[in-house]
Design a protein around this motif. Structure first.
Motif, PDB file in Angstrom:
ATOM      1  N   ALA A   1       2.154   1.667  -3.568  1.00  0.00           N
ATOM      2  CA  ALA A   1       1.064   2.164  -4.415  1.00  0.00           C
ATOM      3  C   ALA A   1       0.842   3.652  -4.181  1.00  0.00           C
ATOM      4  O   ALA A   1       0.641   4.419  -5.136  1.00  0.00           O
ATOM      5  CB  ALA A   1      -0.221   1.380  -4.121  1.00  0.00           C
TER       6      ALA A   1
ATOM      7  N   GLY B   1      -3.576   2.518  -7.438  1.00  0.00           N
ATOM      8  CA  GLY B   1      -4.230   1.632  -6.495  1.00  0.00           C
ATOM      9  C   GLY B   1      -3.402   0.392  -6.238  1.00  0.00           C
ATOM     10  O   GLY B   1      -2.545   0.015  -7.055  1.00  0.00           O
TER      11      GLY B   1
ATOM     12  N   THR C   1      -3.347  -2.157  -8.985  1.00  0.00           N
ATOM     13  CA  THR C   1      -2.449  -1.906 -10.117  1.00  0.00           C
ATOM     14  C   THR C   1      -1.078  -2.518  -9.854  1.00  0.00           C
ATOM     15  O   THR C   1      -0.436  -3.059 -10.766  1.00  0.00           O
ATOM     16  CB  THR C   1      -2.306  -0.388 -10.357  1.00  0.00           C
ATOM     17  OG1 THR C   1      -3.588   0.157 -10.654  1.00  0.00           O
ATOM     18  CG2 THR C   1      -1.350  -0.106 -11.507  1.00  0.00           C
TER      19      THR C   1
ATOM     20  N   ARG D   1       1.116   6.716  -6.736  1.00  0.00           N
ATOM     21  CA  ARG D   1      -0.202   7.310  -6.972  1.00  0.00           C
ATOM     22  C   ARG D   1      -1.093   6.402  -7.821  1.00  0.00           C
ATOM     23  O   ARG D   1      -1.737   6.843  -8.781  1.00  0.00           O
ATOM     24  CB  ARG D   1      -0.061   8.698  -7.604  1.00  0.00           C
ATOM     25  CG  ARG D   1       0.675   9.683  -6.708  1.00  0.00           C
ATOM     26  CD  ARG D   1       0.766  11.057  -7.319  1.00  0.00           C
ATOM     27  NE  ARG D   1       1.461  11.978  -6.422  1.00  0.00           N
ATOM     28  CZ  ARG D   1       1.705  13.252  -6.692  1.00  0.00           C
ATOM     29  NH1 ARG D   1       1.307  13.768  -7.854  1.00  0.00           N
ATOM     30  NH2 ARG D   1       2.338  14.028  -5.825  1.00  0.00           N
TER      31      ARG D   1
ATOM     32  N   ARG E   1       0.837  -1.218   0.000  1.00  0.00           N
ATOM     33  CA  ARG E   1       0.000   0.000   0.000  1.00  0.00           C
ATOM     34  C   ARG E   1       0.864   1.258   0.000  1.00  0.00           C
ATOM     35  O   ARG E   1       0.488   2.269  -0.596  1.00  0.00           O
ATOM     36  CB  ARG E   1      -0.944   0.002   1.211  1.00  0.00           C
ATOM     37  CG  ARG E   1      -0.275   0.088   2.557  1.00  0.00           C
ATOM     38  CD  ARG E   1      -1.293   0.101   3.697  1.00  0.00           C
ATOM     39  NE  ARG E   1      -0.639   0.143   4.997  1.00  0.00           N
ATOM     40  CZ  ARG E   1      -0.197  -0.929   5.637  1.00  0.00           C
ATOM     41  NH1 ARG E   1      -0.364  -2.140   5.089  1.00  0.00           N
ATOM     42  NH2 ARG E   1       0.402  -0.813   6.810  1.00  0.00           N
TER      43      ARG E   1
END
Length: 201
Positions: free
Chosen positions: A40, A46, A49, A44, A37
């Protein structure tokens, strides 16, 4: 349609590069176990991705360091092509490799880890860098400037261990210890020898 696919491919590659850069920064701050997280957020994008590009952490870690590893290998080729004297070439490459390790703290941790998910990274590092280092070590051994008893793999492992920084053991300490390792091998550069003489006074 072809142009559309090309545009998507370009965008996907940009997204991948952004993730690799974000992951590299996160690894420096928190090691290779940095939360996905956080990576990510830095990129920038999610979390989904991240996983679409790199389904496993091992794939992400390997991708992040592949470019740097390739650069280290390319440096060995460059030094040989430029016909840099064997001892100087060995010292220049070792210095660059040490800089890489102490600025990419997560890699040193990964190299010393028994985590089975990092087996691919171990293979990438050693399959690429052992031959590169050996290509510089062997000429220095042939001239008698380095002991023939030194094995390229063992020497690289020793450098990796010396570059694991932490509380009370800084980047500067790591570089100094690698310098002493080079002196012990007989491969110290004139500059290292000069520094060592001053340190002993």
């Amino acid at each position: 349609m072809s142009a559309g696919r090309t545009a998507r491919q370009v965008q996907a590659e940009r997204s991948r590069v952004a993730l690799l850069e974000a992951a590299a920064a996160a690894f420096v701050d928190a090691g290779v176990q940095a939360p996905v997280r956080d990576i990510a957020a830095r990129a920038r994008v999610g979390v989904g991705t991240v996983y679409r590009h790199f389904p496993t952490r091992a794939e992400l870690v390997t991708a992040v360091y592949r470019h740097q590893v390739d650069e280290c290998a390319a440096l060995a080729e460059q030094l040989l092509a430029e016909q840099v004297p064997p001892r100087a070439a060995l010292c220049r490459w070792t210095s660059a490799f040490t800089d890489f390790l102490v600025t990419k703290h997560g890699l040193s941790d990964a190299l010393s880890s028994d985590d089975p998910s990092l087996v691919d990274l171990h293979a990438l590092i050693f399959d690429t860098l052992v031959p590169a280092f050996a290509s510089l070590l062997e000429p220095a051994q042939a001239t008698g400037e380095v002991s023939e008893d030194i094995c390229a793999l063992t020497f690289l492992r020793a450098i990796g261990n010396l570059c694991i920084v932490g509380p009370g053991y800084t980047d500067a300490d790591a570089r100094a210890m690698v310098g002493l390792l080079l002196i012990g091998s007989g491969a110290s550069s004139a500059e290292h020898e000069h520094e060592h003489e001053h340190a002993g006074r």
